[in-house]
Design an enzyme around this catalytic site. Structure first.
Site, PDB file in Angstrom:
ATOM      1  N   ASP B 359       0.735  -1.295  -0.194  1.00 58.10           N
ATOM      2  CA  ASP B 359      -0.060   0.060   0.115  1.00 58.10           C
ATOM      3  C   ASP B 359       0.820   1.226   0.000  1.00 58.10           C
ATOM      4  O   ASP B 359       0.495   2.446  -0.683  1.00 58.10           O
ATOM      5  CB  ASP B 359      -0.798   0.114   1.293  1.00 58.10           C
ATOM      6  CG  ASP B 359      -1.640  -1.145   1.597  1.00 58.10           C
ATOM      7  OD1 ASP B 359      -1.389  -2.215   1.193  1.00 58.10           O
ATOM      8  OD2 ASP B 359      -2.754  -0.944   2.383  1.00 58.10           O
ATOM      9  N   GLU B 489      -7.334 -10.914  -3.950  1.00 58.95           N
ATOM     10  CA  GLU B 489      -7.114 -11.925  -3.162  1.00 58.95           C
ATOM     11  C   GLU B 489      -8.364 -12.984  -2.824  1.00 58.95           C
ATOM     12  O   GLU B 489      -8.323 -13.771  -1.868  1.00 58.95           O
ATOM     13  CB  GLU B 489      -6.750 -11.508  -1.540  1.00 58.95           C
ATOM     14  CG  GLU B 489      -5.583 -10.507  -1.479  1.00 58.95           C
ATOM     15  CD  GLU B 489      -5.281 -10.141  -0.184  1.00 58.95           C
ATOM     16  OE1 GLU B 489      -6.112  -9.388   0.366  1.00 58.95           O
ATOM     17  OE2 GLU B 489      -3.823  -9.710  -0.040  1.00 58.95           O
ATOM     18  N   LYS B 601     -11.890  -8.850  -5.878  1.00 66.10           N
ATOM     19  CA  LYS B 601     -11.952  -8.188  -4.371  1.00 66.10           C
ATOM     20  C   LYS B 601     -11.350  -6.599  -5.029  1.00 66.10           C
ATOM     21  O   LYS B 601     -11.993  -5.728  -4.111  1.00 66.10           O
ATOM     22  CB  LYS B 601     -11.027  -8.799  -3.360  1.00 66.10           C
ATOM     23  CG  LYS B 601     -11.094  -8.164  -2.116  1.00 66.10           C
ATOM     24  CD  LYS B 601     -10.005  -8.915  -1.239  1.00 66.10           C
ATOM     25  CE  LYS B 601      -9.991  -8.375   0.069  1.00 66.10           C
ATOM     26  NZ  LYS B 601      -9.047  -9.045   0.996  1.00 66.10           N
TER      27      LYS B 601
END
Lengths: 767, 767
Positions: B359, B489, B601
């Site tokens: 991230d 994921e 996702k």
């Protein structure tokens, strides 16, 4: 091979010389059991060295909260832990105030253990010099009665060879025990009452959460040179009770303690009648006396061997190996109780947990079908029928409906209790093994009655699962099965595992066949089942649309079915071309590396060729065996047996023999460096298959028993016996030829090497 | 949207009315931090209702033993737990012997919380009737100083409105705290000394295992109606110290407690000098006094906003949302210390653990590059350079060699510490994001110096990893990458994830380019690096063989790259065609079902199109967006922002606006029903990108800053500011047009909607 201290002997497992480092391995190897309970070969007297204490009661478990990194929906809530049960074998010995403890003795000579498999007993003897200088000779015999399966008996003989001494002998019960295997160090047992009455003592306790109630009991009798000695003082603690005998023992006098002990469990008695049940069984066995029940034990084991023995001449280690396997299987499960099953470690350890894996159907059933009467296999099938509702619930938790059944990967009571998602969620091939067992039972026993009575419902639930589990691929214009793990657990979350797809198709087709057959031949059962499961012609048509259009990954180049989509993208280096230092890969490689490698833990495509050998030609088998075996690392105990059978089928007897040795002496020689943790019980049935189906080539084809006997060049001869449809067939194979015998009132037509042969009771036929 | 109690306000987060059920959510939303420490908005006085106590210190963690079902080789040994630190905010209030506790008050009126983002403080006020009938008015102001970042200050005002009363006011420190998140209930802190000196108190403690030493400190001053009250009694316990002031408080008198507190940590001071450092900082701030440091706080936040504010006119909720995101990012990380990073929950909770995920590079770097001076982004890159040796070690544990580097999925100190194998082992795409950040830093700042100094080594390690991680598929005659998990994921252990393959190829090519550039332009650095990493031409040639022949799954039919091999085999039902009751699928479906579904996702192929937008045409972007977005469930906080940017790029402003609202108010409106656990800090940078890169269309193309400004129809105008190569560019966009301003001494050539525009400092250019 990682150890070599077990003496080769045709009927016994023998260890000589005492080494602290071997204690835990020997505790596993010398384990005893009687189907209802069992225990590792822990010493009776105190041992302060490294030991793994374990006593186990069939069907008694604890739902240990699963341990995961990150919870996922549908994950089982618990892992059924095999529970170390209260210890009833303990006998503390104190000589002149010093405890007898082999770990602290100055010297241990003449140490010997023998597990006599023929007669079902375990004996340990030694001469030791204690830390306070006493020379002690001990001989202990122990067995768990087959006849009275709540009871074990110990005869503990002790002499002091160099002095008189004060001896305190204290047989005891102890419920303050621990589990080796525990996720959260929960307390597993609650002890509610400790009591002593005359020469008996009792501990009442129950498991936490599952609330299995048991009464652990003992009774003891002590003699010195044959003379009774009845004075003892009672020691009672919160979780312990002992009877301490204090004796002035003269040099060379023989002190003998007979101890009976065991468990009364609420599976067999009312919860409030456990102590009474314990009293009853103690009165029974002590009334008969040690010698009588010991004699009965020998007779009972003789009867088991009568049917299940395999002889091998000319190869002592192979002989010892096969008998060890057969013995342990019988110690673990005798088929008397359809609520029990065959745990992967039996009564020899705690690893894996649960009692029932697909091992039961895929590996163990053939052994029990052939070496016991039919009820035993029936009980194994009934076990799954009894769990059908739970299998439907289990599928429901994962999002399936309309009565689809997914049997658990591991269970104690029908619920899934395995805590590794790659296996729990994805190794759904297990469902197929259960349907296959239904088919296999009928094929071998000729008894169709299970199917209309119970099996049809099981088959419908399984077929519904497969029908819902696949989806139609627009891309392939076929039904595909995504996200599974096959028997090869070195792959995970793969698409179109050939074995799973093939099994799914077969399950649907077999279920439809049985529906048609039951409709015609058992119309009442058909109506009962159909009104229960609410199955329509339309639904069946949807099933067959799937089974008729299933995708099977295939390589045109290699002319083999592929283990899964994309298998050929891997770096195809054969196992033999790996450096030895890289193996076993499950110890040397990261999980990431294993997953993307081509290496196969245990038969996967070849497992399908094993189940459905008759669907493929010999040439197809050879091609697939030659393609897959070189990538197989056999790092599962269930791997070598299937490959041994197939190598034999292909006439490659040297290879078959190598695989056989590996499977039959896996634990005795500790191939996987883990025998300390317990034995590999279920794979032992695979060893039996390696001889009967491998070397003996036994099959049932077109409703007929067939053999294609071969013999490894290392052997002079071998023989085995099978119960085929209530006729006992004995096969004796030597390099000179094969002879057959059959019991019963009827002739039996069999096929040998493709030729029809008629066996007449009472006549030996040589071929 | 799952909650709607936060009042819309351009600069503040406001809650009115007290509800027990909202306490934990508000504790997250009203969290404060200053980059060095932070805390949830727990009450100072005792609260016996449901609360989640949390105070956190940057860089202080505990290596909690990983929790797994079945251990696998290469698995990380620990999971770095974010640690709840000793509590310094506590002020116990007792009135006429009864503790003030909002949970047990008869009535709470005028309850109000305000988090003033403009000035960086948190205020809570209420009037409550206590269980013993006293009407109490409280107003508490709290902030964590940006200037003195070891210190926070509290002003606690209290009046009793209906009576005189005996008040006991006890500011305290407490190190007897617990973690919400703990694998084994280990003890995380060891308290070594509790002491009190004058109106100061100290608790010295250190973390277990990691041994981070800290001194928690406080100092307090009490006045009643402005008059000092200096008497107190000291309460000392093993892990607590308090100063109890006993006052006879008259009706309507105002009691004011000023409390300073915080932590001196051994990252900044010698371990044996922590108490001294605490004394120094307490003297400093108490010398200046509450009002002075409070004023400084307001000025410091004004400076942060000066550069990073985004205004939105005509949409109060959107305005509040973006400022909340920018505020929280600045509370979490200010870029002063290259040993720190941006934890996914910042200082607002414990979930996820670790401080550094991909991230940081993929989402946060652009925000910090554009809104801070260049040092901050440099520090983020330096962090990874400092961890390079650990990344090489980490790859080594998985079987890679020759300096291949695999950065961890989650880390605190460079070691992998994530405990879920699907992610730990397989989400290797993270490695690519780190190389991309090196490229992105150079692209945006124009500063190449990181690469010859540090980045080249990082790039070589990463290129080596990719080169070793792929293998040649004989079947495909291409290099393939097996067994990975992409950013999505909801897939696991797939083959040829397009994003990972594309990134791997790009990383290798980029590393080779930089090697060539550094060789030419920085020969000394080149020699130094090459002699360190021992890289040969031959090895580079092997890399480029891989990058030049990588496999990319592609559908001829749909003309799109496939997320992975076999993606089209799935049951391709679009998200909109799922029943609402099935969503969110991560709460409604079993993991097994999710894995085999097509649902995404967060951006996966589209993440690649985000990073490498300039590699593809607008039409290709549209085709891939139209193919993948309908299967995307956006169940990751990192998902909506990328889709918002791409929707804007495709001119689909309504869709872009919907995604924007979802990302900007994810926590304020609690979209994922989990705000109680803390905020989603790193995704907040994505929200910033949605405006700047999405609506503003900011890019750097051909070394030039470019904009394609658009405005959602819901807004009147918006503005933002970026630091582009040390010139501050301000953009104001309204439906009337866009205006630009630049600071500095130089003109700046930018492109707006593809046209060249020259910005002259001091002039507003309207377009």
């Amino acid at each position: 091979m990682n150890q070599d201290y077990i003496k080769a002997d045709p009927w016994s497992i023998i260890e000589e010389d005492f080494e602290n480092e071997r204690v835990k391995s020997s505790e596993s190897l010398f384990s005893i059991g009687n189907g209802a309970m069992g225990q590792r070969a822990n010493f009776e007297e105190n041992y302060s060295g490294d030991t793994f204490q374990g006593s186990y009661i069939a069907g008694v478990y604890y739902p240990d909260k699963t341990r995961v990194g990150w919870w996922k929906n549908g994950y089982p809530e618990y892992f059924a832990k095999v529970l170390n049960a209260p210890n009833w074998i303990g006998i503390n010995i104190t000589l002149n105030g010093t405890p007898l403890d082999l770990y602290t003795c100055q010297k241990v000579t003449s140490f010997r253990r023998e597990l006599n498999m023929k007669e079902g007993w375990y004996k340990r003897s030694f001469v030791a010099t204690t830390s306070n200088g006493l020379e002690v000779a001990v001989e202990v015999t122990r067995f768990l009665s087959l006849e009275y399966d709540e009871v074990g008996a110990i005869q503990y003989n002790l002499q002091i060879l160099n002095s008189d001494a004060k001896a305190e002998v204290c047989p005891y019960l102890d419920s303050g025990i621990k589990n080796m295997d525990s996720n959260w160090d929960d307390k597993f047992w609650n002890t509610t009452k400790v009591s002593s009455e005359g020469n008996r003592a009792f501990i009442e306790s129950h498991t936490m959460k599952t609330n299995f109630a048991i009464c652990t009991f003992m009774q003891s009798e002590l003699t010195v040179d044959g003379e009774k000695f009845e004075d003892f003082s009672t020691k009672e603690e919160e979780m312990m009770v002992g009877h301490a005998y204090a004796i002035n023992l003269e040099k060379n006098q023989t002190l003998t303690l007979i101890k009976y002990g065991g468990y009364a469990v609420d599976r067999n008695h009312p919860t409030d009648g456990l102590k009474k049940a314990a009293d009853v069984v103690l009165s029974k066995v002590s009334g008969l006396g040690f010698d009588v029940i010991f004699q009965k034990q020998k007779e009972d084991w003789a009867q088991i061997w009568e049917m299940s023995d395999i002889t091998i001449a000319g190869d002592a280690k192979a002989q010892q190996g096969i008998r060890f396997n057969i013995f342990q299987l019988n110690q673990t499960y005798l088929g008397k109780d359809s609520r029990l099953n065959i745990g992967p470690k039996g009564f020899t350890g705690e690893k894996y947990g649960g009692s029932t894996y697909w091992d039961t159907e895929a590996y163990c059933l053939p052994f029990y079908m052939a070496t016991k009467n039919q009820d035993v296999a029936w009980n194994l099938l009934k076990y799954r029928y009894n769990h059908l509702d739970r299998a439907i619930e289990n599928a429901g938790k994962l999002g399936f409906d309309n009565g689809a059944a997914l049997y658990p990967m591991v269970t104690m009571n029908g619920e899934e209790c395995h805590n590794e998602w790659e296996i729990t969620f994805e190794e759904i091939h297990r469902n197929g093994a259960i349907a296959f067992a239904v088919y296999n039972y009928h094929r071998f026993t000729g008894d169709y009655s299970y199917i209309p009575k119970m099996g049809l419902e099981v088959l419908v639930g399984i077929a519904r699962f497969w029908h819902q589990r696949v989806n139609f691929s627009e891309e392939k214009q076929k039904y595909v099965m995504l996200g599974v793990t096959g028997p090869n657990e070195y792959e995970n979350n793969v698409n179109n595992n050939w074995y799973s797809n093939y099994l799914a198709k077969w399950c649907i087709d077999y279920a439809v066949e049985q529906l048609n057959k039951v409709e015609k031949e058992y119309p009442e059962d058909y109506d009962r089942v159909l009104s229960k499961v609410k199955l329509t012609r339309k639904e069946i048509a949807e099933w067959t649309k799937v089974s008729g259009n299933m995708f099977f990954p295939y390589s045109e180049k290699h002319k083999v079915f592929l283990q899964q989509d994309g298998f050929l993208d891997k770096e195809m280096i054969k196992v033999n071309d790996l450096d030895k230092s890289e193996r076993p890969i499950n110890q040397k490689w990261s999980w990431d590396r294993i997953l993307r490698s081509p290496y196969i833990k245990q038969a996967d495509v070849l497992q399908g060729f094993y189940f459905f050998e008759d669907h493929f030609s010999q040439e197809e088998l050879a091609r697939h065996f030659d393609f897959y075996e070189p990538f197989t690392v056999h790092e599962s105990s269930l791997s070598p047996c299937v490959h041994s059978i197939q190598a034999a089928k292909l006439g490659r007897m040297d290879q078959a023999y190598t695989f056989y040795l590996r499977t039959s002496r896996l634990d005795l020689d500790d191939y996987n460096k883990e025998v300390e943790e317990g034995l590999h019980i279920t794979s032992m049935a695979g060893t039996w298959m390696s001889i009967v189906e491998g070397f003996g080539g036994m099959r049932v084809l077109d409703d007929q028993l067939c053999f294609t006997p071969q013999i490894p060049k290392q052997w002079e001869s071998y023989s085995f016996r099978v119960n085929f449809r209530n006729q006992i067939v004995t096969i004796f194979v030597s390099s000179e030829g094969t002879s057959f015998e059959v019991t019963g009132n009827q002739d039996l037509n069999i096929k040998v090497n493709g030729e029809q042969v008629t066996l007449v009771p009472g006549e030996v036929i040589k071929i």
